[in-house]
Design a protein around this motif. Structure first.
Motif, PDB file in Angstrom:
ATOM      1  N   THR A 224      35.947  55.524  20.714  1.00  0.00           N
ATOM      2  CA  THR A 224      35.938  54.386  19.783  1.00  0.00           C
ATOM      3  C   THR A 224      34.667  54.291  18.965  1.00  0.00           C
ATOM      4  OG1 THR A 224      35.036  52.931  21.476  1.00  0.00           O
ATOM      5  CG2 THR A 224      37.425  53.076  21.341  1.00  0.00           C
ATOM      6  N   ASP A 225      33.527  54.507  19.622  1.00  0.00           N
ATOM      7  CA  ASP A 225      32.204  54.398  18.985  1.00  0.00           C
ATOM      8  C   ASP A 225      32.061  53.093  18.214  1.00  0.00           C
ATOM      9  OD1 ASP A 225      29.656  55.242  18.567  1.00  0.00           O
ATOM     10  OD2 ASP A 225      30.113  56.378  16.750  1.00  0.00           O
ATOM     11  N   LEU A 226      32.628  52.018  18.760  1.00  0.00           N
ATOM     12  CA  LEU A 226      32.516  50.690  18.130  1.00  0.00           C
ATOM     13  C   LEU A 226      31.579  49.850  18.983  1.00  0.00           C
ATOM     14  CD1 LEU A 226      36.250  50.036  17.207  1.00  0.00           C
ATOM     15  CD2 LEU A 226      34.425  50.836  15.717  1.00  0.00           C
ATOM     16  N   ARG A 227      30.354  49.847  18.662  1.00  0.00           N
ATOM     17  CA  ARG A 227      29.376  49.079  19.422  1.00  0.00           C
ATOM     18  C   ARG A 227      28.227  48.697  18.501  1.00  0.00           C
ATOM     19  NH1 ARG A 227      25.552  53.220  22.430  1.00  0.00           N
ATOM     20  NH2 ARG A 227      25.662  54.933  20.945  1.00  0.00           N
ATOM     21  N   PRO A 228      27.617  47.546  18.752  1.00  0.00           N
ATOM     22  CA  PRO A 228      26.490  47.130  17.894  1.00  0.00           C
ATOM     23  C   PRO A 228      25.245  47.942  18.211  1.00  0.00           C
ATOM     24  CG  PRO A 228      26.834  45.539  19.657  1.00  0.00           C
ATOM     25  CD  PRO A 228      27.966  46.524  19.745  1.00  0.00           C
ATOM     26  N   ILE A 229      24.599  48.454  17.191  1.00  0.00           N
ATOM     27  CA  ILE A 229      23.341  49.209  17.330  1.00  0.00           C
ATOM     28  C   ILE A 229      22.333  48.518  16.425  1.00  0.00           C
ATOM     29  CG2 ILE A 229      22.233  51.464  17.220  1.00  0.00           C
ATOM     30  CD1 ILE A 229      24.548  51.421  19.141  1.00  0.00           C
ATOM     31  N   HIS A 230      21.699  47.464  16.924  1.00  0.00           N
ATOM     32  CA  HIS A 230      20.893  46.594  16.073  1.00  0.00           C
ATOM     33  C   HIS A 230      19.390  46.679  16.329  1.00  0.00           C
ATOM     34  CE1 HIS A 230      24.566  43.769  15.308  1.00  0.00           C
ATOM     35  NE2 HIS A 230      24.667  44.942  14.717  1.00  0.00           N
ATOM     36  N   LEU A 231      18.961  47.624  17.184  1.00  0.00           N
ATOM     37  CA  LEU A 231      17.532  47.726  17.429  1.00  0.00           C
ATOM     38  C   LEU A 231      16.798  48.110  16.147  1.00  0.00           C
ATOM     39  CD1 LEU A 231      17.319  49.660  20.823  1.00  0.00           C
ATOM     40  CD2 LEU A 231      16.837  47.244  20.439  1.00  0.00           C
ATOM     41  N   PRO A 232      15.632  47.520  15.913  1.00  0.00           N
ATOM     42  CA  PRO A 232      14.803  47.989  14.788  1.00  0.00           C
ATOM     43  C   PRO A 232      14.379  49.436  15.035  1.00  0.00           C
ATOM     44  CG  PRO A 232      14.004  45.896  15.665  1.00  0.00           C
ATOM     45  CD  PRO A 232      15.004  46.418  16.640  1.00  0.00           C
ATOM     46  N   PRO A 233      13.974  50.158  14.000  1.00  0.00           N
ATOM     47  CA  PRO A 233      13.520  51.542  14.204  1.00  0.00           C
ATOM     48  C   PRO A 233      12.243  51.593  15.028  1.00  0.00           C
ATOM     49  CG  PRO A 233      13.065  50.831  11.963  1.00  0.00           C
ATOM     50  CD  PRO A 233      13.906  49.764  12.578  1.00  0.00           C
ATOM     51  N   ARG A 234      12.064  52.685  15.748  1.00  0.00           N
ATOM     52  CA  ARG A 234      10.830  52.871  16.507  1.00  0.00           C
ATOM     53  C   ARG A 234       9.669  53.142  15.548  1.00  0.00           C
ATOM     54  NH1 ARG A 234      13.075  57.251  20.862  1.00  0.00           N
ATOM     55  NH2 ARG A 234      11.086  56.986  21.929  1.00  0.00           N
ATOM     56  N   VAL A 235       8.476  52.712  15.942  1.00  0.00           N
ATOM     57  CA  VAL A 235       7.284  53.005  15.155  1.00  0.00           C
ATOM     58  C   VAL A 235       6.952  54.479  15.335  1.00  0.00           C
ATOM     59  CG1 VAL A 235       4.822  52.521  14.876  1.00  0.00           C
ATOM     60  CG2 VAL A 235       6.419  50.652  15.366  1.00  0.00           C
ATOM     61  N   THR A 236       6.855  55.180  14.225  1.00  0.00           N
ATOM     62  CA  THR A 236       6.660  56.631  14.279  1.00  0.00           C
ATOM     63  C   THR A 236       5.395  57.007  15.040  1.00  0.00           C
ATOM     64  OG1 THR A 236       7.786  56.821  12.160  1.00  0.00           O
ATOM     65  CG2 THR A 236       6.495  58.720  12.886  1.00  0.00           C
ATOM     66  N   ALA A 237       4.325  56.279  14.781  1.00  0.00           N
ATOM     67  CA  ALA A 237       3.031  56.607  15.392  1.00  0.00           C
ATOM     68  C   ALA A 237       2.768  55.783  16.642  1.00  0.00           C
ATOM     69  CB  ALA A 237       1.912  56.391  14.383  1.00  0.00           C
ATOM     70  N   PHE A 238       3.846  55.407  17.352  1.00  0.00           N
ATOM     71  CA  PHE A 238       3.671  54.597  18.554  1.00  0.00           C
ATOM     72  C   PHE A 238       2.840  55.342  19.592  1.00  0.00           C
ATOM     73  CE2 PHE A 238       5.320  53.588  22.874  1.00  0.00           C
ATOM     74  CZ  PHE A 238       4.865  52.280  22.957  1.00  0.00           C
ATOM     75  N   SER A 239       1.842  54.665  20.132  1.00  0.00           N
ATOM     76  CA  SER A 239       1.004  55.234  21.190  1.00  0.00           C
ATOM     77  C   SER A 239       1.526  54.733  22.531  1.00  0.00           C
ATOM     78  CB  SER A 239      -0.456  54.804  21.005  1.00  0.00           C
ATOM     79  OG  SER A 239      -1.269  55.385  21.996  1.00  0.00           O
ATOM     80  N   PRO A 240       1.996  55.620  23.408  1.00  0.00           N
ATOM     81  CA  PRO A 240       2.581  55.184  24.687  1.00  0.00           C
ATOM     82  C   PRO A 240       1.601  54.351  25.507  1.00  0.00           C
ATOM     83  CG  PRO A 240       2.993  57.514  24.310  1.00  0.00           C
ATOM     84  CD  PRO A 240       2.008  57.079  23.254  1.00  0.00           C
ATOM     85  N   ARG A 241       2.153  53.492  26.336  1.00  0.00           N
ATOM     86  CA  ARG A 241       1.347  52.646  27.215  1.00  0.00           C
ATOM     87  C   ARG A 241       1.654  53.046  28.656  1.00  0.00           C
ATOM     88  NH1 ARG A 241      -0.245  47.870  24.262  1.00  0.00           N
ATOM     89  NH2 ARG A 241      -1.453  47.402  26.122  1.00  0.00           N
ATOM     90  N   PRO A 242       1.109  54.180  29.120  1.00  0.00           N
ATOM     91  CA  PRO A 242       1.472  54.647  30.469  1.00  0.00           C
ATOM     92  C   PRO A 242       1.133  53.656  31.563  1.00  0.00           C
ATOM     93  CG  PRO A 242      -0.399  55.890  29.565  1.00  0.00           C
ATOM     94  CD  PRO A 242       0.168  55.082  28.447  1.00  0.00           C
ATOM     95  N   GLU A 243       0.106  52.809  31.345  1.00  0.00           N
ATOM     96  CA  GLU A 243      -0.264  51.848  32.384  1.00  0.00           C
ATOM     97  C   GLU A 243       0.813  50.785  32.584  1.00  0.00           C
ATOM     98  OE1 GLU A 243      -1.598  49.831  28.592  1.00  0.00           O
ATOM     99  OE2 GLU A 243      -1.351  51.868  29.372  1.00  0.00           O
ATOM    100  N   LEU A 244       1.752  50.671  31.619  1.00  0.00           N
ATOM    101  CA  LEU A 244       2.813  49.671  31.718  1.00  0.00           C
ATOM    102  C   LEU A 244       4.165  50.293  32.087  1.00  0.00           C
ATOM    103  CD1 LEU A 244       1.995  47.526  28.551  1.00  0.00           C
ATOM    104  CD2 LEU A 244       1.344  47.069  30.913  1.00  0.00           C
ATOM    105  N   THR A 245       4.224  51.618  32.126  1.00  0.00           N
ATOM    106  CA  THR A 245       5.511  52.293  32.329  1.00  0.00           C
ATOM    107  C   THR A 245       6.193  51.854  33.611  1.00  0.00           C
ATOM    108  OG1 THR A 245       4.727  54.226  31.111  1.00  0.00           O
ATOM    109  CG2 THR A 245       6.628  54.537  32.556  1.00  0.00           C
ATOM    110  N   ALA A 246       5.460  51.905  34.719  1.00  0.00           N
ATOM    111  CA  ALA A 246       6.058  51.551  36.007  1.00  0.00           C
ATOM    112  C   ALA A 246       6.508  50.097  36.022  1.00  0.00           C
ATOM    113  CB  ALA A 246       5.062  51.812  37.140  1.00  0.00           C
ATOM    114  N   ALA A 247       5.720  49.229  35.395  1.00  0.00           N
ATOM    115  CA  ALA A 247       6.055  47.799  35.405  1.00  0.00           C
ATOM    116  C   ALA A 247       7.344  47.516  34.652  1.00  0.00           C
ATOM    117  CB  ALA A 247       4.901  46.998  34.805  1.00  0.00           C
ATOM    118  N   VAL A 248       7.487  48.091  33.454  1.00  0.00           N
ATOM    119  CA  VAL A 248       8.707  47.807  32.689  1.00  0.00           C
ATOM    120  C   VAL A 248       9.922  48.458  33.339  1.00  0.00           C
ATOM    121  CG1 VAL A 248       7.516  47.407  30.511  1.00  0.00           C
ATOM    122  CG2 VAL A 248       8.234  49.713  31.081  1.00  0.00           C
TER     123      VAL A 248
END
Length: 890
Positions: A224-248
């Motif tokens: 079907t592929d009928l589903r809402p895809i409404h997330l904003p685009p990812r920031v291209t230059a996003f810097s990962p936050r490894p210190e928060l990975t386990a928490a999220v």
């Protein structure tokens, strides 16, 4: 150099040359140790792995031989029964040292932990420990590695790599479902359907099973592929936050995650990036809604409006306009779905609560400047605080936005830019944008502009609502008036953090509710123990806000530290300096209960004390400034720090007090300034002391005379036998004054001078008298100092037993915050123990004394005296050398 590879088969290299590992049992033993990843493997576990439930009687002996053979793979020249440096005995087992430099397995887990999924998967394309018996690879330690390898592939959402991994794990249904969803999302629906059919046939033919619920859901999505895809685009230059990975990630189990933090902390960027990463696990789509809780327009989205928008996004027609009805409809629509619902910029728990699904399966991610304590308490939300970036992460963010060559060309300016932006992603983004669009400007030019004292002006894109100041204003605007007032007034506090008592004094009121509100809205960050801090840029913003009450707040701040420092001083049971009178109304000084509490207070407040003293001098409140400096002397002398600023401050205080017509206060500050200056401006220090002595003599102040004469006895103010003379005069004046604490200090000085000038027997008697007097007067810190002095004199007299006993007594009774006396006692105990043949204690104390001064040799040399310090440390190093040899030879 050792290298071990497990992916694709077990191999080992030593100094660049591959080593033949040997028999299958040696390979299995090494594999089990590697699979433990640095943890201890018990002998029983090794026996069970090699022989199962039918081990031979000699199993443990065979294990010992196998361990020896594995050791020699790493260290071929290792003597028999020597543990070496790699394979170490631990209790009833063994631990193999390994890290990411030596083991590709450790490197894989380190990369995975940092969310470097592509690199991790590239490293681990082949199966781990290939070639070992199937029975071994089926053990939990080995299956956990394969599970982690597949989980990283799932997290990576890298279609080519995922295809490779899906082939190697044909019956791993979540992995196959993820591949189908990724193919569908990439517009390759035909391939997705073909892959599902291939998996279905394989399950049927080889296992006699039908696809599970997750595979079927992925198939329906592909159809079907009928589903809402409404997330904003990812920031291209996003810097990962490894210190928060386990928490999220942990929050996924709760189904409701709250990412909170101050404005500009990067909450939305983090939430959007994470939601994209895990989107394939929620096949029914993603909803996104800005709740405008802190938007500049000032009106947050009401629950009914939010629900209407969400329902329309799901393809449903809202029924009715009441929030309860709409909530029920929304929850029904989500009941059989697995979706991500990202609620951005929420004001509080009440705004979010009606938007929560009632059934499990979906994940709600909330971002807010509010910590949402009610949502955490009642709905079990998983809280994740998004703080500032550490220095390395901030540089990584600039690197991603500006490129390595731009930063490498100006490393000093890069570091300064990171410092100015204080780890705030919004500030870094704006600064990086300004640099990127102005290639003619150097980083140094931008840094100079940011440092020019224009507040937050430079952190502005020039477009409406797109600046650090605007982001802060949205949080400030929603504060209650008491919280807003406290936020403005806290700008007068000069240090990085503030105690609740200090905040109450600044406001002149009970601020418990205001502190709680500022904490909940992320305008302040709690540090524990009743202390709070604000981001550097938030403090700049607070200083920009006008408040006519600031002058009074400054005065209350100074009074707070005046009375808090006096309370700390009184715990030492010394003769109090000039009485400042009671605290003014609204001032709530700290009240340490004992010397240990006083030391803790000063350790926390050292920077603030110095800055507040400076503020008092600038405002012309010389009496308060001088008394604060005098009050902190007992703590400052036991926690030494070199500071040119303190010396300059002391000179300014002398000049400010001179015109007050207060001889008692002038005497106190002249002494304090002389102590600060004696190692750097000896002539001026001597002049100050002689001026103070003349004032006390004119007033008939015997206590003051005793104290000043004692200071005059110290080198380099006075050299030679004159030191003894001054010390004897100090003792005489103190005896006539009849003040025990003053006499104790004078006797201590005389004992030291007598010992210096080769009268150790007389010095011992004087120190013993002072020790007893200190005990009678309750001067615990001084008694410990005298115990150390008596220990040193005993050492000089050759009585090592007495020296050891007195030094140990001092260490047993001293407050650990008194670093100087702790160091002195530790040195003496090391020397005495060495003389007595107690090698273990001598080495332990020598190591402790060396560690205490590590990196602060100049500080201790100034406080103790260069000659003494150099001589002491030379003897300590001699003990370390001697005892190291003695212990090593046993």
């Amino acid at each position: 150099m050792i290298k071990v590879r497990v992916f694709g088969g077990l191999r080992l290299w030593r100094e660049g040359i591959e080593v033949e590992i040997g028999s299958i049992r040696i390979q299995t033993t090494l594999a089990v140790l590697l699979a433990a990843r640095g943890a201890t493997v018990g002998v029983a576990e090794l026996v069970d792995t090699l022989w199962g439930d039918r081990p031979p009687a000699s199993a443990e002996n065979q294990i010992q031989r196998l361990i020896g053979q594995v050791r020699r793979l790493f260290e071929p020249d290792l003597p028999n029964r020597e543990p070496g440096n790699w394979l170490l005995p631990v209790g009833e087992g063994y631990r193999l040292r390994q890290d990411a430099r030596t083991s590709d397995l450790m490197a894989f887990f380190e990369m995975a932990g940092r969310q470097q999924f592509d690199q991790a998967l590239t490293l681990a394309q082949e199966r781990p420990f290939a070639g070992l018996p199937a029975g071994v690879l089926g053990l939990p330690a080995f299956t956990a590695i394969e599970t982690a390898r597949i989980e990283v592939a799932v997290q990576a959402a890298d279609l080519p790599l995922l295809s490779t991994y899906a082939q190697s794990a044909p019956f791993h249904e979540p992995l196959q479902a993820r591949l189908i969803r990724l193919l569908t999302a990439a517009g390759r629906r035909a391939e997705a359907l073909a892959h599902f059919e291939a998996v279905r046939q394989r399950l049927s033919e080889e296992l006699g099973a039908d696809p599970g619920a997750e595979l079927q859901a992925a198939h329906r999505e592909a159809l079907t592929d009928l589903r809402p895809i409404h997330l904003p685009p990812r920031v291209t230059a996003f810097s990962p936050r490894p210190e928060l990975t386990a928490a999220v990630q942990a929050g996924r189990r709760a189904g409701l995650v709250v990412l909170s933090g101050m404005g500009g902390a990067g909450k939305t960027t983090l939430a959007v990036d994470w939601a994209h990463r895990i989107a394939a696990d929620y096949p029914d789509g993603q909803l996104y809604l800005d709740l405008r809780g802190f938007a500049p327009a000032g009106r947050q989205l009401r629950p009914a409006e939010a629900l209407t928008s969400l329902l329309i996004s799901m393809g449903a027609t809202p029924e009715g306009d009441g929030p309860d009805t709409l909530t029920g409809q929304f929850r029904s629509a989500l009941a059989d779905r697995r979706m991500i619902v990202l609620l951005d910029n929420a004001r509080d728990s009440a705004q979010v609560r009606p938007l929560l699904p009632a059934s499990p399966g979906s994940l709600v991610i909330v971002t807010s400047r509010n910590r949402m304590p009610s949502l955490v308490a009642r709905e079990g939300a998983w809280p994740v605080y998004v703080g500032r970036l550490v220095h390395s992460a901030a540089k990584d963010m600039l690197h991603r936005r500006l490129g390595a060559p731009r930063l490498a060309a100006e490393p000093a300016a890069t570091d300064k830019l990171v410092e100015i932006c204080a780890g705030l992603p919004l500030a870094l983004s704006i600064a990086a944008a300004r640099i990127a669009v102005s290639p003619e400007e150097s980083l140094a030019d931008v840094v100079a502009d940011l440092s020019a004292g224009h507040g937050l002006d430079a952190l502005d894109t020039g477009e409406e609502h797109d600046s650090v100041r605007a982001a802060f204003s949205w949080s400030y605007r929603v504060l209650s008036e008491p919280a807003a007032r406290l936020f403005r007034l806290l700008a007068v506090h000069p240090s990085a953090d503030v105690s609740a008592e200090t905040a109450a004094s600044i406001a002149g009121a009970d601020v418990r509710a205001a502190l709680a509100e500022l904490t909940v809205t992320s305008m302040l960050t709690p540090l524990g123990a009743g202390r709070y801090t604000a981001h550097d840029l938030l403090k700049v913003y607070a200083a920009e806000l006008s408040d006519e009450g600031r002058p009074d707040a400054e005065r209350r701040l100074v009074e707070h530290y005046l009375h808090s420092s006096r309370n700390a001083y009184l715990t030492f049971k010394l003769l109090p300096p000039a009485d400042p009178g009671p605290p003014p109304p609204g001032v709530h000084p700290s009240r340490p209960v004992d010397m240990s509490g006083a030391h803790d207070w000063y350790r926390n407040e050292r920077a603030a004390v110095q800055a507040v003293t400076d503020l008092a001098l600038r405002r012309g409140w010389a009496r308060a400034a001088a008394l604060i400096m005098v009050h902190v002397r007992p703590m400052r002398s036991s926690q030494p720090r070199l500071s040119a600023e303190l010396r300059d401050q002391a000179v300014r205080a002398v000049e400010a007090v001179a015109g007050l017509g207060d001889p008692e206060l002038e005497t106190l500050i002249l002494r304090e300034a002389a102590v600060q200056l004696r190692a750097h401006s000896t002539d001026r220090a001597r002049d100050y002391l002689l001026r103070a002595l003349a004032i006390t003599q004119a007033r008939g102040d015997l206590v003051g005379q005793a104290q000043i004469l004692r200071n005059l006895a110290v080198a380099p103010i006075t050299e030679g036998r004159g030191q003894v003379t001054y010390a004897e005069r100090a003792v005489g004046a103190a005896r006539r004054a009849g003040e025990p604490s003053v006499l104790v200090y004078a006797l201590d000085m005389l004992a030291r001078m007598l010992d210096d000038y080769d009268e150790p027997a007389r010095a011992a008697a004087v120190a013993a008298e002072a020790f007893d007097l200190a005990g009678d007067a309750g001067l615990t810190d001084m008694r410990c100092l005298l115990a150390a002095a008596r220990a040193w004199i005993a050492l000089r007299l050759g009585d090592d037993e007495a020296a050891s006993r007195m030094a140990a007594w001092a260490l047993d009774h001293i407050d650990p915050a008194d670093e100087v006396t702790t160091w002195t006692s530790s040195v003496i105990l090391a020397l005495a123990s060495h003389n007595l043949g107690d090698t273990a204690r001598a080495r332990a104390e020598a190591e402790r004394s060396r560690a205490l001064v590590q990196g602060r040799e100049d500080v201790f040399a100034e406080v103790i005296g260069d000659d003494y310090f150099v001589s002491y440390m030379a003897r300590v190093d001699g003990v370390l050398a001697a005892e190291g040899t003695a212990i090593g030879s046993q």
